[in-house]
Scaffold this motif. Structure first.
Motif, PDB file in Angstrom:
ATOM      1  N   ILE A  54       9.286   3.708  -6.775  1.00 51.64           N
ATOM      2  CA  ILE A  54       9.261   2.167  -6.739  1.00 51.64           C
ATOM      3  C   ILE A  54       8.571   1.847  -7.910  1.00 51.64           C
ATOM      4  O   ILE A  54       7.372   1.601  -7.902  1.00 51.64           O
ATOM      5  N   PRO A  55       9.062   1.740  -9.130  1.00 53.09           N
ATOM      6  CA  PRO A  55       8.114   1.503 -10.370  1.00 53.09           C
ATOM      7  C   PRO A  55       8.112   0.032 -10.587  1.00 53.09           C
ATOM      8  O   PRO A  55       8.307  -0.632 -11.738  1.00 53.09           O
ATOM      9  N   PHE A  56       7.529  -0.690  -9.457  1.00 54.52           N
ATOM     10  CA  PHE A  56       7.141  -1.900  -9.802  1.00 54.52           C
ATOM     11  C   PHE A  56       6.145  -2.531  -8.725  1.00 54.52           C
ATOM     12  O   PHE A  56       5.963  -1.745  -7.536  1.00 54.52           O
ATOM     13  N   GLU A  57       5.417  -3.551  -8.848  1.00 54.72           N
ATOM     14  CA  GLU A  57       4.574  -4.406  -7.833  1.00 54.72           C
ATOM     15  C   GLU A  57       5.392  -5.638  -7.443  1.00 54.72           C
ATOM     16  O   GLU A  57       5.877  -6.105  -8.555  1.00 54.72           O
ATOM     17  N   ILE A  94      16.286   0.106  -3.838  1.00 56.12           N
ATOM     18  CA  ILE A  94      16.589   0.921  -5.077  1.00 56.12           C
ATOM     19  C   ILE A  94      16.171   2.377  -4.762  1.00 56.12           C
ATOM     20  O   ILE A  94      15.968   3.136  -5.617  1.00 56.12           O
ATOM     21  N   LEU A  95      16.007   2.548  -3.558  1.00 57.60           N
ATOM     22  CA  LEU A  95      15.820   3.849  -2.793  1.00 57.60           C
ATOM     23  C   LEU A  95      17.367   4.408  -2.559  1.00 57.60           C
ATOM     24  O   LEU A  95      18.401   3.653  -2.108  1.00 57.60           O
ATOM     25  N   SER A 130       0.767  -1.299  -0.019  1.00 55.15           N
ATOM     26  CA  SER A 130      -0.161  -0.001  -0.008  1.00 55.15           C
ATOM     27  C   SER A 130       0.740   1.287   0.081  1.00 55.15           C
ATOM     28  O   SER A 130       0.568   2.401  -0.682  1.00 55.15           O
ATOM     29  N   ILE A 131       1.993   1.080   0.827  1.00 55.87           N
ATOM     30  CA  ILE A 131       2.953   2.543   1.154  1.00 55.87           C
ATOM     31  C   ILE A 131       3.435   2.624  -0.518  1.00 55.87           C
ATOM     32  O   ILE A 131       3.671   3.759  -0.902  1.00 55.87           O
ATOM     33  N   ALA A 132       4.107   1.496  -0.918  1.00 55.79           N
ATOM     34  CA  ALA A 132       4.787   1.541  -2.094  1.00 55.79           C
ATOM     35  C   ALA A 132       4.194   2.028  -3.428  1.00 55.79           C
ATOM     36  O   ALA A 132       4.454   2.768  -4.190  1.00 55.79           O
ATOM     37  N   ALA A 133       2.496   2.002  -3.584  1.00 51.56           N
ATOM     38  CA  ALA A 133       1.790   2.336  -4.475  1.00 51.56           C
ATOM     39  C   ALA A 133       1.090   3.647  -4.304  1.00 51.56           C
ATOM     40  O   ALA A 133       0.751   4.072  -5.316  1.00 51.56           O
ATOM     41  N   ASN A 134       1.286   4.363  -3.184  1.00 52.37           N
ATOM     42  CA  ASN A 134       0.814   5.563  -2.984  1.00 52.37           C
ATOM     43  C   ASN A 134       1.501   6.669  -3.678  1.00 52.37           C
ATOM     44  O   ASN A 134       2.613   6.444  -4.357  1.00 52.37           O
ATOM     45  N   ASP A 135       0.896   7.706  -4.090  1.00 54.05           N
ATOM     46  CA  ASP A 135       1.378   9.001  -4.754  1.00 54.05           C
ATOM     47  C   ASP A 135       2.945   9.236  -4.302  1.00 54.05           C
ATOM     48  O   ASP A 135       3.739   9.797  -5.353  1.00 54.05           O
ATOM     49  N   LYS A 136       3.062   9.295  -3.031  1.00 55.87           N
ATOM     50  CA  LYS A 136       4.386   9.626  -2.613  1.00 55.87           C
ATOM     51  C   LYS A 136       5.500   8.664  -3.176  1.00 55.87           C
ATOM     52  O   LYS A 136       6.569   9.449  -3.414  1.00 55.87           O
TER      53      LYS A 136
END
Length: 256
Positions: free
Chosen positions: A157-160, A214-215, A146-152
């Motif tokens: 993080i361009p993957f699921e 990746i961050l 959920s955090i990885a997919a939010n707008d921020k």
């Protein structure tokens, strides 16, 4: 994915090793001569096999150079080698009486092919013994996704995350095809975490790793903190200050 961190992984050595103990107790072979531990990590699961089968030849294999280096250092009386379970089965010398894998194959795609190859390196009458973390529907994984997919974060993080794990009924059908007999069971471990942040410490070595690597360093801490704030609601603090970390794991043994 970059190399694994054995020191971070071993912060919860007892909790990560207990499933190996529980799995090896269900293997119905008294005197195996050759055993392979696929995804041996830093050797903690391989050491369990050595404890139960002191007279067997045991080989631990893993994809991570860091893990293999740690295993060789801590357990010099056993053999360890680098191994890619997606393509290296043909490199193994001889067959085995036990093919063991604890908390590894969830990182490897195509389990139908993988389990067939694992069964293929068994001697007749040998046993395949596997444990798989079954955490994908637990709050911590949902919070990370959920955090990885939010707008921020989604632009950074361009993957699921892809889960390679099959459903229980799919493992049942697959094992019925490739083995002469098999058993499946699931255990939910109630790990005692010293604090809510202990869950973040646990996942730094595993489930958070694909995101953190990746961050940038400053973003790593920020992402961890966002995940931490999300998971706190799901893992309340108990009366003694500890936190219950529920961890389901699927087990199976299959005979060739």
């Amino acid at each position: 994915m970059s190399d694994w961190n054995s020191a971070q992984y071993l912060k919860f050595k007892n909790e990560r090793t207990q499933p190996s103990v529980d799995l090896v107790k269900r293997i119905a072979i008294e005197h195996p001569k050759r055993i392979i531990d696929i995804g041996c990590g830093p050797g903690n699961s391989t050491a369990v096999l050595k404890q139960y089968y002191p007279d067997a030849y045991i080989l631990g294999v893993d994809f991570s150079p860091n893990m293999i280096e740690k295993a060789k250092s801590d357990y010099p009386d056993m053999d360890f080698m680098l191994f890619d379970a997606e393509k290296d089965f043909h490199k193994l010398n001889g067959k085995f009486d036990i093919v063991f894998s604890n908390a590894c194959i969830q990182w490897i795609p195509n389990h139908k092919k993988l389990l067939s190859e694992m069964m293929g390196i068994l001697n007749p009458g040998g046993v395949l013994a596997v444990q798989i973390p079954f955490q994908f529907d637990q709050p911590v994984h949902k919070a990370i996704a959920s955090i990885a997919a939010n707008d921020k974060w989604k632009s950074l993080i361009p993957f699921e995350k892809v889960f390679n794990i099959l459903r229980e009924n799919e493992y049942f059908d697959l094992l019925s095809e490739i083995s002469s007999d098999f058993s499946m069971w699931k255990t939910v471990y109630f790990h005692r975490m010293p604090s809510q942040f202990g869950i973040i410490e646990w996942y730094r070595a595993t489930g958070l790793k694909p995101y953190l690597e990746i961050l940038s360093d400053d973003k790593k801490a920020e992402f961890e903190n966002d995940v931490f704030e999300e998971i706190k609601q799901y893992y309340p603090v108990q009366q003694n200050g500890e936190v219950i970390f529920r961890f389901p794991r699927l087990f199976f043994t299959a005979e060739k």
